[in-house]
Design a protein around this motif. Structure first.
Motif, PDB file in Angstrom:
ATOM      1  N   LEU A  71      20.673   1.905 -15.817  1.00 40.05           N
ATOM      2  CA  LEU A  71      20.343   3.082 -16.421  1.00 40.05           C
ATOM      3  C   LEU A  71      21.338   4.229 -16.084  1.00 40.05           C
ATOM      4  O   LEU A  71      21.923   4.283 -14.890  1.00 40.05           O
ATOM      5  CB  LEU A  71      18.889   3.552 -15.906  1.00 40.05           C
ATOM      6  N   SER A  72      21.585   5.250 -17.175  1.00 42.58           N
ATOM      7  CA  SER A  72      22.317   6.502 -16.736  1.00 42.58           C
ATOM      8  C   SER A  72      21.383   7.186 -15.570  1.00 42.58           C
ATOM      9  O   SER A  72      20.242   6.789 -15.445  1.00 42.58           O
ATOM     10  CB  SER A  72      22.254   7.205 -17.922  1.00 42.58           C
ATOM     11  N   ARG A  78      15.034   3.420  -4.185  1.00 37.55           N
ATOM     12  CA  ARG A  78      15.456   1.890  -4.084  1.00 37.55           C
ATOM     13  C   ARG A  78      14.548   0.900  -4.686  1.00 37.55           C
ATOM     14  O   ARG A  78      14.754  -0.458  -5.166  1.00 37.55           O
ATOM     15  CB  ARG A  78      15.422   1.480  -2.413  1.00 37.55           C
ATOM     16  N   SER A  79      13.256   1.345  -5.016  1.00 44.35           N
ATOM     17  CA  SER A  79      12.299   0.151  -5.492  1.00 44.35           C
ATOM     18  C   SER A  79      12.888   0.409  -7.130  1.00 44.35           C
ATOM     19  O   SER A  79      12.727  -0.982  -7.553  1.00 44.35           O
ATOM     20  CB  SER A  79      10.855   1.161  -5.659  1.00 44.35           C
ATOM     21  N   PHE A 126       7.821  -8.002 -14.259  1.00 43.30           N
ATOM     22  CA  PHE A 126       7.322  -7.545 -12.895  1.00 43.30           C
ATOM     23  C   PHE A 126       5.898  -8.210 -12.302  1.00 43.30           C
ATOM     24  O   PHE A 126       5.119  -7.753 -13.021  1.00 43.30           O
ATOM     25  CB  PHE A 126       7.399  -6.138 -12.962  1.00 43.30           C
ATOM     26  N   THR A 127       6.041  -9.135 -11.327  1.00 37.81           N
ATOM     27  CA  THR A 127       4.785  -9.525 -10.917  1.00 37.81           C
ATOM     28  C   THR A 127       4.354  -9.070  -9.189  1.00 37.81           C
ATOM     29  O   THR A 127       5.246  -8.464  -8.874  1.00 37.81           O
ATOM     30  CB  THR A 127       5.000 -11.129 -10.440  1.00 37.81           C
ATOM     31  N   GLU A 128       3.442  -9.377  -8.972  1.00 40.38           N
ATOM     32  CA  GLU A 128       2.764  -8.965  -7.703  1.00 40.38           C
ATOM     33  C   GLU A 128       3.764  -9.546  -6.599  1.00 40.38           C
ATOM     34  O   GLU A 128       3.924  -8.776  -5.412  1.00 40.38           O
ATOM     35  CB  GLU A 128       1.207  -9.309  -7.340  1.00 40.38           C
ATOM     36  N   ILE A 174      14.002  -2.968  -9.249  1.00 38.95           N
ATOM     37  CA  ILE A 174      13.446  -3.613 -10.386  1.00 38.95           C
ATOM     38  C   ILE A 174      14.491  -3.711 -11.613  1.00 38.95           C
ATOM     39  O   ILE A 174      14.491  -4.729 -12.344  1.00 38.95           O
ATOM     40  CB  ILE A 174      12.301  -2.609 -10.869  1.00 38.95           C
ATOM     41  N   LEU A 175      15.331  -2.753 -11.647  1.00 36.43           N
ATOM     42  CA  LEU A 175      16.319  -2.968 -12.575  1.00 36.43           C
ATOM     43  C   LEU A 175      17.602  -4.375 -12.207  1.00 36.43           C
ATOM     44  O   LEU A 175      18.011  -4.833 -13.110  1.00 36.43           O
ATOM     45  CB  LEU A 175      17.471  -1.580 -12.384  1.00 36.43           C
ATOM     46  N   GLU A 176      17.523  -4.464 -10.846  1.00 41.79           N
ATOM     47  CA  GLU A 176      18.176  -5.697 -10.515  1.00 41.79           C
ATOM     48  C   GLU A 176      17.476  -6.759 -10.925  1.00 41.79           C
ATOM     49  O   GLU A 176      18.253  -7.957 -11.480  1.00 41.79           O
ATOM     50  CB  GLU A 176      18.593  -5.691  -8.882  1.00 41.79           C
TER      51      GLU A 176
END
Length: 218
Positions: free
Chosen positions: A65-66, A52-53, A37-39, A57-59
């Motif tokens: 995640l459960s 949504r954030s 995860f970058t700037e 990140i998961l995308e």
């Protein structure tokens, strides 16, 4: 200045820059999930909800995640963010903001906060500027996210003004759209290319006065 009865401010990126603390907390969480995860990636989270954030990140990492783990990570991120935020000092108020707030109060213009942050009161208290605000509408009192205008419409209502009498200060495209959707004039704080729909765009408050605001929106 009779046509401007209230000024409504977003918090993050307008009054104070908490983006760096959000980034540190999200980065810490992404590292724990094994996601790079970058700037630059962090820019995608600007102005969007915590839920949504985390989805973004998961995308980025192609992970799922459960529901239980998802909620647990959201709580963890907020706890880490608050760890950083609680070290904030008054000198982190962005340049020119305090003078602008004082000038508005001197003119008798109502001042309100319109932020999605559920930590807004905590941050305002840490910065010692809560008393400048006639109304504080934050993530604890709204259900719809920007670009829905709910947060700003509630700000207008709380200050006893109409949308046409309000000016919104925003640094995110979704926030600018929320102000427009609410029938308000809007000053973009930041880059013209991202905030072009605003009535005017300025880099910040350092060289922008209430007189400049009057002239720009006359």
């Amino acid at each position: 200045m009779s046509t401007i009865k209230a000024c409504l401010f977003d918090l993050d990126g307008v009054i104070v820059d908490t983006a760096k603390y959000h980034f540190l907390a999200w980065k810490r969480l992404a590292d724990e999930l094994g996601i790079n995860f970058t700037e630059d990636d962090n820019e995608k989270l600007k102005g969007v909800s915590r839920v949504r954030s985390l989805e973004i990140i998961l995308e980025l990492g192609g992970k799922t995640l459960s529901e239980e783990d998802f909620n647990s990570f959201m709580t963890k991120k907020n706890d880490w963010y608050l760890e950083y935020v609680d070290q904030m000092k008054e000198d982190e108020i962005l340049p020119g903001v305090l003078d602008f707030l004082k000038a508005l109060k001197a003119e008798g213009v109502k001042v309100a906060l319109g932020s999605a942050s559920k930590n807004a009161m905590r941050i305002l208290n840490l910065l010692n500027i809560t008393d400048y605000f006639d109304a504080i509408i934050d993530g604890t009192s709204v259900s719809a996210a920007k670009p829905d205008p709910e947060v700003f419409l509630k700000g207008a209502e709380a200050t006893g003004t109409t949308p046409a009498e309000c000016v919104v200060f925003e640094d995110a495209e979704a926030g600018v759209e929320a102000a427009i959707n609410g029938g308000m004039r809007v000053v973009g704080i930041g880059e013209e290319e991202a905030l072009g729909k605003a009535n005017i765009v300025v880099p910040g408050f350092a060289n922008f006065s209430v007189e400049d605001l009057k002239k720009a929106l006359a």
